[in-house]
Design a protein around this motif. Structure first.
Motif, PDB file in Angstrom:
ATOM      1  N   GLN A 198       7.881   3.322  -1.868  1.00  0.00           N
ATOM      2  CA  GLN A 198       6.493   2.886  -1.840  1.00  0.00           C
ATOM      3  C   GLN A 198       5.784   3.291  -0.544  1.00  0.00           C
ATOM      4  N   LEU A 199       6.491   3.991   0.340  1.00  0.00           N
ATOM      5  CA  LEU A 199       5.884   4.359   1.622  1.00  0.00           C
ATOM      6  C   LEU A 199       4.754   5.369   1.416  1.00  0.00           C
ATOM      7  N   PRO A 200       3.648   5.197   2.150  1.00  0.00           N
ATOM      8  CA  PRO A 200       2.543   6.168   2.068  1.00  0.00           C
ATOM      9  C   PRO A 200       2.765   7.366   2.986  1.00  0.00           C
ATOM     10  N   VAL A 201       3.953   7.956   2.919  1.00  0.00           N
ATOM     11  CA  VAL A 201       4.274   9.098   3.768  1.00  0.00           C
ATOM     12  C   VAL A 201       4.171  10.387   2.964  1.00  0.00           C
TER      13      VAL A 201
ATOM     14  N   ARG B  10       1.403   6.299   8.053  1.00  0.00           N
ATOM     15  CA  ARG B  10       0.465   7.415   7.934  1.00  0.00           C
ATOM     16  C   ARG B  10       0.306   8.182   9.246  1.00  0.00           C
ATOM     17  N   ALA B  11       1.155   7.892  10.220  1.00  0.00           N
ATOM     18  CA  ALA B  11       1.111   8.637  11.482  1.00  0.00           C
ATOM     19  C   ALA B  11       1.221  10.134  11.190  1.00  0.00           C
ATOM     20  N   PRO B  12       0.398  10.956  11.794  1.00  0.00           N
ATOM     21  CA  PRO B  12       0.282  12.365  11.374  1.00  0.00           C
ATOM     22  C   PRO B  12       1.529  13.205  11.582  1.00  0.00           C
ATOM     23  N   MET B  13       2.362  12.859  12.595  1.00  0.00           N
ATOM     24  CA  MET B  13       3.518  13.692  12.897  1.00  0.00           C
ATOM     25  C   MET B  13       4.834  13.094  12.390  1.00  0.00           C
ATOM     26  N   LEU B  14       4.797  12.017  11.630  1.00  0.00           N
ATOM     27  CA  LEU B  14       6.015  11.338  11.189  1.00  0.00           C
ATOM     28  C   LEU B  14       6.832  12.251  10.274  1.00  0.00           C
TER      29      LEU B  14
ATOM     30  N   GLU C 143      -3.233   1.085  13.674  1.00  0.00           N
ATOM     31  CA  GLU C 143      -3.775   2.246  12.982  1.00  0.00           C
ATOM     32  C   GLU C 143      -2.935   3.502  13.239  1.00  0.00           C
ATOM     33  N   PRO C 144      -2.824   4.373  12.266  1.00  0.00           N
ATOM     34  CA  PRO C 144      -1.998   5.585  12.455  1.00  0.00           C
ATOM     35  C   PRO C 144      -2.489   6.470  13.592  1.00  0.00           C
ATOM     36  N   GLN C 145      -3.804   6.402  13.910  1.00  0.00           N
ATOM     37  CA  GLN C 145      -4.315   7.220  15.011  1.00  0.00           C
ATOM     38  C   GLN C 145      -3.726   6.797  16.353  1.00  0.00           C
ATOM     39  N   ALA C 146      -3.162   5.585  16.411  1.00  0.00           N
ATOM     40  CA  ALA C 146      -2.555   5.117  17.663  1.00  0.00           C
ATOM     41  C   ALA C 146      -1.190   5.739  17.906  1.00  0.00           C
TER      42      ALA C 146
END
Length: 611
Positions: free
Chosen positions: A273-276, A255-259, A221-224
């Motif tokens: 296609q990345l969900p960034v 979807r990591a918040p700081m990427l 999960e992105p929260q990790a």
């Protein structure tokens, strides 16, 4: 004992060199008696030698012991003991490798720092930033027992290492799966799961793994991943290999918040296609193996990328005109592009924050690339690399070159300070034209992946001249290139005295690297001495940015020089015995004596300058 005149005192002295005198029986008896006397003397000498050797051994032992005591006590007053702990910590941090992440090895920093003394070990272990980065090659053993032992030891070292960061410094981790690793004996997921346990502290992560292990990490999960800023997928494959990474564009980790930084090398999936949040990305790398189609960017994708990521700072692309799979650009992205490209929209794209650009051109139509490059503006660009790949068609020197057209299209002053150009990307004449447009250039690297043993031309490595064909189709460095980086001289002026009215190309040049050249040793020496003479002070002369010209003839001091020569080392450059400045040859030693970090390689040295 008298040790002189044994022969001269012998009663048979006059007969010792004669072969025509047979001794009488009485004389023979006298000779035997004389020999026995000499044997007695020799035995007495052997005894004295043994006694003297014993005394000498005792003296040598005492000498070594006193020398050891002196050395030990000198350590008490060594200046390194006076270095404050804070400064020693900074020295340790700056000793970390700069070209790769540290590895688990007692012969390399930081582990080697713990082997010196108790103080160094204590300082190293109490410095979290020394343990905040690591490259982990997954181990393999020849047998089940050896593999399990190697895996257990590596994991124990890894957790000890990462725990050394104490959670204070964000982690940078690279995980590599060796191609030869086939049988894992039940340990296949051990290292990916270990990495996941540290996910909350990882800022930069690089992965080279089989697809199943890759998905194990990136589907968390992105929260990790609250601290993750850069994710690198580097999945190289050889021709005939199955490409890796299919489906990874849908992973949760994107979807990591700081990427903010994505390196996408040889990944068999669409970057588009990345969900960034593309508008938040500061670094984008799309490159990789020739047999992975998603490693390349076509003109339409090139245009979409700039509209999606207007705030990008670092960009590396491999350009091609081939049409890739239709799924590479989504319908939503096309609608966004159509909305932005209205009849009233400007025909220029501005990337205000782009500082680093790396382009590999595979376009078959040169005009396509030229129109693409001249369409966007890069006011902050400082570092550029440009290359035409081997199978691209040659670019005529009489037509506008795409890279030169790009430079010419920039409206304001060009602030580029570092340029790497592939030798096969343009002619040397075209390179000179480009250099005129980059007056602030500090670093110039003519990159050439060919070996120094690949002589090219007519194959005569001792000739200092390129063929006409080579001069027309590639950057062919020789003494002419070095002379072009110097001003012209009036005939009435002495050597190394610049003419006051001449223009010097690259007046700010500090670093020069030529991987494959036919420069002469005298040409290199003359170039260096002249540049040093032109340096009027350690500080470069002021520069008029608006006018893009030097305010006077002062130039910067040359600091680094790397040259690979296409001929064997001549006898005149060979140094017998140790060198004063650790150079491998006379020229290299002379340049280092002038304060220049120099490396001069010849084609019989067994190495290339790029290594």
């Amino acid at each position: 004992m008298n040790t002189n005149g044994y022969l001269s005192n012998s009663p048979f002295h006059r007969l010792l060199g004669a072969n025509d005198y047979p001794p009488s029986p009485s004389e023979g008896a006298q000779v035997k008696t004389l020999i026995q006397n000499y044997l007695n003397d020799l035995e007495a000498l052997d005894l004295q030698i043994s006694e003297a050797q014993l005394v000498l051994d005792q003296l040598n032992t005492e000498h070594r012991e006193i020398d050891r005591v002196i050395t030990t006590h000198q350590g008490l007053i060594h200046p390194v003991r006076l270095i404050p702990r804070e400064i020693l910590t900074q020295i340790f941090i700056h000793s970390l490798p700069s070209t790769h992440l540290p590895v688990i090895s007692t012969s390399q920093v930081p582990l080697s720092l713990t082997q010196v003394c108790r103080i160094w070990r204590a300082v190293a272990l109490s410095t979290p930033s020394l343990w905040a980065s690591i490259h982990i090659p997954i181990p393999r053993g020849q047998t089940r027992l050896l593999h399990l032992a190697a895996t257990r030891n590596r994991r124990r070292c890894l957790t000890w290492w990462l725990d050394g960061a104490k959670g204070r410094d964000p982690l940078s981790i690279s995980l590599h799966w060796p191609k030869a690793l086939q049988e894992t004996y039940g340990t296949r997921q051990d290292f990916p799961r270990t990495i996941i346990t540290y996910s909350h502290h990882i800022r930069e992560l690089e992965l080279d793994l089989p697809d199943d292990n890759l998905r194990l990490i990136i589907n968390t999960e992105p929260q990790a991943w609250p601290a993750l800023e850069k994710l690198t997928l580097r999945l190289p494959s050889l021709p005939g290999d199955v490409a890796r990474g299919a489906g990874v564009a849908n992973a949760s980790i994107w979807r990591a918040p700081m990427l903010r930084r994505v390196v996408w090398e040889s990944v068999d999936d669409s970057f588009f296609q990345l969900p960034v949040k593309y508008e938040s990305l500061k670094e984008i790398v799309l490159a990789g193996s020739n047999n992975v189609r998603a490693s390349f960017t076509n003109p339409l994708e090139f245009l979409v990328l700039f509209h999606l990521s207007p705030n990008v700072e670092t960009l590396r692309l491999q350009l091609t005109d081939s049409e890739h799979r239709d799924t590479r650009i989504s319908a939503e992205q096309m609608r966004l592009l159509d909305h932005q490209l209205t009849p009233d929209s400007p025909d220029q794209l501005v990337l205000p924050n782009l500082t680093t650009l790396d382009l590999a051109d595979m376009l078959y139509q040169v005009d396509d690339l030229q129109s693409m490059l001249t369409a966007f503006r890069t006011p902050a660009l400082a570092t550029v690399k440009y290359s035409l790949v081997d199978h691209s068609p040659p670019v005529s020197t009489t037509n506008p070159h795409p890279f030169r057209a790009f430079l010419s299209s920039q409206p304001g002053p060009i602030l580029i300070t570092s340029w790497t150009v592939s030798a096969k990307s343009m002619s040397i004449t075209m390179m000179f034209e480009c250099l005129r447009l980059m007056p602030l250039l500090k670093t110039l690297w003519v990159e050439d992946s060919r070996s120094l043993r690949d002589l090219g031309g007519d194959g005569n490595g001792r000739e200092l001249f390129w063929t006409n064909d080579e001069l027309l189709r590639e950057v062919a460095p020789d003494d002419g290139l070095l002379q072009a980086l110097l001003p012209t001289f009036h005939e009435s002026q002495p050597s190394y005295t610049p003419a006051a009215s001449t223009e010097t190309r690259c007046p700010r040049l500090e670093r020069l690297r030529l991987d494959r050249t036919r420069c002469s040793l005298d040409g290199i020496r003359d170039f260096v001495h002249t540049r040093l003479a032109l340096c009027t002070s350690s500080q470069a002369a002021p520069f008029d940015v608006e006018a893009s010209t030097p305010m006077n003839e002062g130039v910067s001091k040359l600091k680094h020089l790397r040259v690979g020569l296409l001929y064997p080392r001549p006898q005149s450059d060979i140094i017998l015995g140790p060198t004063k400045f650790s150079g491998d040859g006379e020229l290299e030693d002379d340049l280092r004596a002038l304060g220049i970090d120099a490396m001069i390689l010849f084609n019989d040295d067994g190495a290339d300058v790029r290594t």
